[in-house]
Design a protein around this motif. Structure first.
Motif, PDB file in Angstrom:
ATOM      1  N   GLU A   1      37.894  21.910  54.764  1.00  0.00           N
ATOM      2  CA  GLU A   1      39.279  21.509  54.792  1.00  0.00           C
ATOM      3  C   GLU A   1      40.158  22.018  55.995  1.00  0.00           C
ATOM      4  N   ARG A   2      39.911  23.501  55.820  1.00  0.00           N
ATOM      5  CA  ARG A   2      41.660  23.845  56.841  1.00  0.00           C
ATOM      6  C   ARG A   2      41.218  23.919  58.098  1.00  0.00           C
ATOM      7  N   CYS A   3      39.595  23.738  58.087  1.00  0.00           N
ATOM      8  CA  CYS A   3      38.711  24.154  59.607  1.00  0.00           C
ATOM      9  C   CYS A   3      39.229  22.609  60.256  1.00  0.00           C
ATOM     10  N   THR A  29      28.621  24.244  57.438  1.00  0.00           N
ATOM     11  CA  THR A  29      27.386  22.865  56.364  1.00  0.00           C
ATOM     12  C   THR A  29      27.906  21.467  55.929  1.00  0.00           C
ATOM     13  N   ARG A  30      28.524  21.252  56.908  1.00  0.00           N
ATOM     14  CA  ARG A  30      29.499  20.041  56.786  1.00  0.00           C
ATOM     15  C   ARG A  30      29.512  19.873  58.486  1.00  0.00           C
ATOM     16  N   PRO A  31      29.394  18.453  59.078  1.00  0.00           N
ATOM     17  CA  PRO A  31      29.807  17.856  60.776  1.00  0.00           C
ATOM     18  C   PRO A  31      30.881  17.514  60.362  1.00  0.00           C
ATOM     19  N   LEU A  32      31.525  18.037  61.436  1.00  0.00           N
ATOM     20  CA  LEU A  32      32.607  17.205  61.543  1.00  0.00           C
ATOM     21  C   LEU A  32      33.639  16.210  61.756  1.00  0.00           C
ATOM     22  N   ILE A  33      34.249  15.297  60.902  1.00  0.00           N
ATOM     23  CA  ILE A  33      34.296  14.000  61.098  1.00  0.00           C
ATOM     24  C   ILE A  33      36.082  13.746  61.591  1.00  0.00           C
ATOM     25  N   LEU A  34      36.304  13.424  62.898  1.00  0.00           N
ATOM     26  CA  LEU A  34      38.297  13.012  62.915  1.00  0.00           C
ATOM     27  C   LEU A  34      38.507  11.956  62.790  1.00  0.00           C
ATOM     28  N   GLY A  72      39.073  44.433  55.884  1.00  0.00           N
ATOM     29  CA  GLY A  72      39.008  44.528  54.437  1.00  0.00           C
ATOM     30  C   GLY A  72      39.800  43.692  54.263  1.00  0.00           C
ATOM     31  N   CYS A  73      41.000  43.204  55.326  1.00  0.00           N
ATOM     32  CA  CYS A  73      41.895  42.310  54.361  1.00  0.00           C
ATOM     33  C   CYS A  73      41.065  40.661  55.320  1.00  0.00           C
ATOM     34  N   ALA A  74      40.035  40.717  55.310  1.00  0.00           N
ATOM     35  CA  ALA A  74      39.918  39.255  56.131  1.00  0.00           C
ATOM     36  C   ALA A  74      39.498  38.021  55.007  1.00  0.00           C
ATOM     37  N   GLN A  75      40.291  37.586  55.666  1.00  0.00           N
ATOM     38  CA  GLN A  75      39.834  36.445  54.787  1.00  0.00           C
ATOM     39  C   GLN A  75      39.026  35.562  54.929  1.00  0.00           C
ATOM     40  N   SER A  76      37.918  35.554  53.392  1.00  0.00           N
ATOM     41  CA  SER A  76      36.787  35.002  53.302  1.00  0.00           C
ATOM     42  C   SER A  76      37.130  33.290  52.253  1.00  0.00           C
ATOM     43  N   LEU A  77      36.853  31.648  52.562  1.00  0.00           N
ATOM     44  CA  LEU A  77      36.547  31.244  51.618  1.00  0.00           C
ATOM     45  C   LEU A  77      35.323  30.414  51.663  1.00  0.00           C
ATOM     46  N   SER A  78      35.558  29.862  50.823  1.00  0.00           N
ATOM     47  CA  SER A  78      34.646  28.765  50.575  1.00  0.00           C
ATOM     48  C   SER A  78      33.975  27.467  51.494  1.00  0.00           C
ATOM     49  N   PRO A  79      32.917  27.132  51.373  1.00  0.00           N
ATOM     50  CA  PRO A  79      32.534  26.144  52.242  1.00  0.00           C
ATOM     51  C   PRO A  79      33.137  25.041  52.468  1.00  0.00           C
ATOM     52  N   VAL A  80      33.184  23.977  51.294  1.00  0.00           N
ATOM     53  CA  VAL A  80      34.871  23.481  50.663  1.00  0.00           C
ATOM     54  C   VAL A  80      35.697  23.434  51.380  1.00  0.00           C
ATOM     55  N   GLN A  81      36.651  25.186  51.196  1.00  0.00           N
ATOM     56  CA  GLN A  81      38.050  25.043  51.259  1.00  0.00           C
ATOM     57  C   GLN A  81      37.662  25.468  52.941  1.00  0.00           C
ATOM     58  N   ALA A  82      37.045  26.247  53.348  1.00  0.00           N
ATOM     59  CA  ALA A  82      36.902  26.173  55.053  1.00  0.00           C
ATOM     60  C   ALA A  82      36.558  25.037  55.799  1.00  0.00           C
ATOM     61  N   VAL A 139      36.010  24.322  67.785  1.00  0.00           N
ATOM     62  CA  VAL A 139      37.219  24.391  67.229  1.00  0.00           C
ATOM     63  C   VAL A 139      36.810  24.880  66.343  1.00  0.00           C
ATOM     64  N   TYR A 140      36.823  23.376  65.485  1.00  0.00           N
ATOM     65  CA  TYR A 140      36.142  23.560  63.691  1.00  0.00           C
ATOM     66  C   TYR A 140      34.871  24.742  63.779  1.00  0.00           C
ATOM     67  N   ASP A 141      33.535  24.630  64.059  1.00  0.00           N
ATOM     68  CA  ASP A 141      33.121  25.713  64.484  1.00  0.00           C
ATOM     69  C   ASP A 141      33.429  26.694  64.409  1.00  0.00           C
ATOM     70  N   THR A 142      33.699  27.629  65.436  1.00  0.00           N
ATOM     71  CA  THR A 142      34.948  29.162  65.404  1.00  0.00           C
ATOM     72  C   THR A 142      35.533  29.180  64.165  1.00  0.00           C
ATOM     73  N   CYS A 143      36.490  28.250  63.754  1.00  0.00           N
ATOM     74  CA  CYS A 143      37.328  28.497  62.639  1.00  0.00           C
ATOM     75  C   CYS A 143      36.167  29.036  61.359  1.00  0.00           C
ATOM     76  N   PHE A 144      35.151  27.976  60.970  1.00  0.00           N
ATOM     77  CA  PHE A 144      34.349  27.613  60.311  1.00  0.00           C
ATOM     78  C   PHE A 144      33.737  28.871  59.986  1.00  0.00           C
ATOM     79  N   ARG A 145      33.097  29.818  60.992  1.00  0.00           N
ATOM     80  CA  ARG A 145      32.347  30.773  61.041  1.00  0.00           C
ATOM     81  C   ARG A 145      33.648  31.548  60.724  1.00  0.00           C
ATOM     82  N   GLU A 146      34.936  31.897  61.559  1.00  0.00           N
ATOM     83  CA  GLU A 146      35.834  33.067  61.285  1.00  0.00           C
ATOM     84  C   GLU A 146      35.399  33.099  59.532  1.00  0.00           C
ATOM     85  N   PHE A 147      36.287  31.891  58.829  1.00  0.00           N
ATOM     86  CA  PHE A 147      36.704  31.579  57.499  1.00  0.00           C
ATOM     87  C   PHE A 147      35.166  32.118  56.591  1.00  0.00           C
TER      88      PHE A 147
END
Length: 93
Positions: free
Chosen positions: A28-30, A88-93, A16-26, A74-82
């Motif tokens: 940024e973090r990912c 919802t947005r492509p990764l721009i390095l 129940g403690c799994a962290q859920s983020l908005s797509p915008v927050q995810a 890394v980005y895809d996995t991280c985004f799915r975890e959160f």
């Protein structure tokens, strides 16, 4: 038997403690995590104040970089975890 019940209850509570983020927050973090998978980051600070000279050094090296993981994966996995869904947005390095 009581120990197994207590362990099961603890695992349910932790789930129940799994962290859920908005797509915008995810995003940024990912995306930051993906950038750190490409290369380590460092900083150097030099200064002089009333206490005399000072210096600082910081280096961030992630396990993703050490393992040579693909930053897009890394980005895809991280985004799915959160968020529980794909990016919802492509990764721009």
């Amino acid at each position: 038997m009581t120990g197994f019940i207590a362990l099961g209850a603890a695992l349910i509570a932790l789930a129940g403690c799994a962290q859920s983020l908005s797509p915008v927050q995810a995003y940024e973090r990912c995306s930051e995590r993906a950038r750190l998978a490409v290369a380590p980051r460092g900083s150097i600070g030099l200064g002089v104040g009333s206490g005399g000279p000072s210096a600082s050094l910081g280096v961030t090296i992630t396990s993703d970089f050490i393992q040579g993981r693909d930053p897009y994966l890394v980005y895809d996995t991280c985004f799915r975890e959160f968020t529980g869904s794909g990016p919802t947005r492509p990764l721009i390095l």
